[in-house]
Design a protein around this motif. Structure first.
Motif, PDB file in Angstrom:
ATOM      1  N   ASP A  19       0.813  -1.224   0.000  1.00 24.74           N
ATOM      2  CA  ASP A  19       0.000   0.000   0.000  1.00 24.74           C
ATOM      3  C   ASP A  19       0.846   1.275   0.000  1.00 24.74           C
ATOM      4  O   ASP A  19       0.371   2.337  -0.408  1.00 24.74           O
ATOM      5  CB  ASP A  19      -0.939   0.017   1.212  1.00 24.74           C
ATOM      6  N   PRO A  22       2.318   3.663  -4.516  1.00 21.20           N
ATOM      7  CA  PRO A  22       1.112   3.990  -5.288  1.00 21.20           C
ATOM      8  C   PRO A  22       0.970   3.074  -6.507  1.00 21.20           C
ATOM      9  O   PRO A  22       1.959   2.792  -7.197  1.00 21.20           O
ATOM     10  CB  PRO A  22       1.349   5.445  -5.727  1.00 21.20           C
ATOM     11  N   ASN A  23      -0.233   2.595  -6.748  1.00 18.16           N
ATOM     12  CA  ASN A  23      -0.487   1.646  -7.833  1.00 18.16           C
ATOM     13  C   ASN A  23       0.012   2.144  -9.184  1.00 18.16           C
ATOM     14  O   ASN A  23       0.500   1.354  -9.994  1.00 18.16           O
ATOM     15  CB  ASN A  23      -1.977   1.301  -7.922  1.00 18.16           C
ATOM     16  N   GLU A  24      -0.118   3.440  -9.442  1.00 16.16           N
ATOM     17  CA  GLU A  24       0.326   3.976 -10.732  1.00 16.16           C
ATOM     18  C   GLU A  24       1.848   3.923 -10.890  1.00 16.16           C
ATOM     19  O   GLU A  24       2.372   4.105 -11.988  1.00 16.16           O
ATOM     20  CB  GLU A  24      -0.195   5.404 -10.952  1.00 16.16           C
ATOM     21  N   GLN A  25       2.564   3.661  -9.808  1.00 16.55           N
ATOM     22  CA  GLN A  25       4.025   3.573  -9.881  1.00 16.55           C
ATOM     23  C   GLN A  25       4.539   2.132  -9.865  1.00 16.55           C
ATOM     24  O   GLN A  25       5.736   1.910 -10.012  1.00 16.55           O
ATOM     25  CB  GLN A  25       4.657   4.345  -8.709  1.00 16.55           C
ATOM     26  N   ASN A  26       3.659   1.157  -9.715  1.00 14.52           N
ATOM     27  CA  ASN A  26       4.087  -0.242  -9.607  1.00 14.52           C
ATOM     28  C   ASN A  26       4.996  -0.678 -10.753  1.00 14.52           C
ATOM     29  O   ASN A  26       6.075  -1.227 -10.537  1.00 14.52           O
ATOM     30  CB  ASN A  26       2.877  -1.184  -9.532  1.00 14.52           C
TER      31      ASN A  26
END
Length: 186
Positions: free
Chosen positions: A21, A24-28
């Motif tokens: 968590d 950030p998902n957009e940086q995975n």
């Protein structure tokens, strides 16, 4: 080799990156890509700075692939710093991602390179992709030299490789026999 390394990073990136968590998902995807780049660049840097003994030790399996390993430490620190700088991740998050992935990825890389049934990674190809030809031959000579000193060339082909490990493990009491032979007991 870089493509195969990227596949390993993606394999181990789920728990450390995707399910984290704090990332950030957009940086995975970018974090996973940066991890591949950092591992490759870190191994190249070690090779170019005369770290042949460290790489030989890593790929020969003589050193544990955990946080106490100098190669793991160097790449983990480099990746941690890069993740903080490029993605604004906290030092705790960056360190957690790096220390959660680097030992697993390097361990998997070494295990795949040693597996005679897995041709996706060959130690000579890995070393060759990290170094110029002079450095590569020096690192491979170091791996061979240490193995020869311990009498591990079981099939008398003049080199120490996975085939020798297989002979010892089948004829000398399994992996315990191999370890015993490595450390000089009979």
């Amino acid at each position: 080799m870089f493509e195969q390394l990227t596949q390993l990073v993606q394999q181990y990136g789920n728990s450390a990156v995707v399910n984290n968590d704090a990332v950030p998902n957009e940086q995975n995807e970018a974090v996973i890509s940066e991890t591949s780049n950092s591992i490759f660049a870190g191994l190249q840097k070690i090779a170019s700075e005369g770290g042949g003994e460290q790489l030989a030790s890593l790929f020969s399996g003589k050193s544990s692939i955990d946080s106490s390993n100098p190669v793991v430490q160097q790449i983990t620190q480099q990746l941690s710093g890069t993740l903080g700088q490029k993605f604004g991740l906290s030092s705790d998050t960056s360190s957690g991602v790096a220390s959660g992935m680097i030992p697993q990825i390097l361990s998997s890389l070494v295990n795949k390179a040693k597996d005679p049934n897995d041709s996706s990674f060959q130690i000579s190809d890995i070393i060759g992709s990290l170094t110029n030809s002079g450095q590569a031959s020096g690192i491979m000579e170091t791996i061979n030299k240490y193995g020869m000193q311990f009498g591990l060339d079981q099939n008398a082909d003049g080199k120490v490789d996975v085939a020798d490990v297989m002979v010892i493990t089948k004829t000398k009491g399994g992996i315990a026999g191999f370890i015993g032979k490595l450390f000089g007991s009979k």
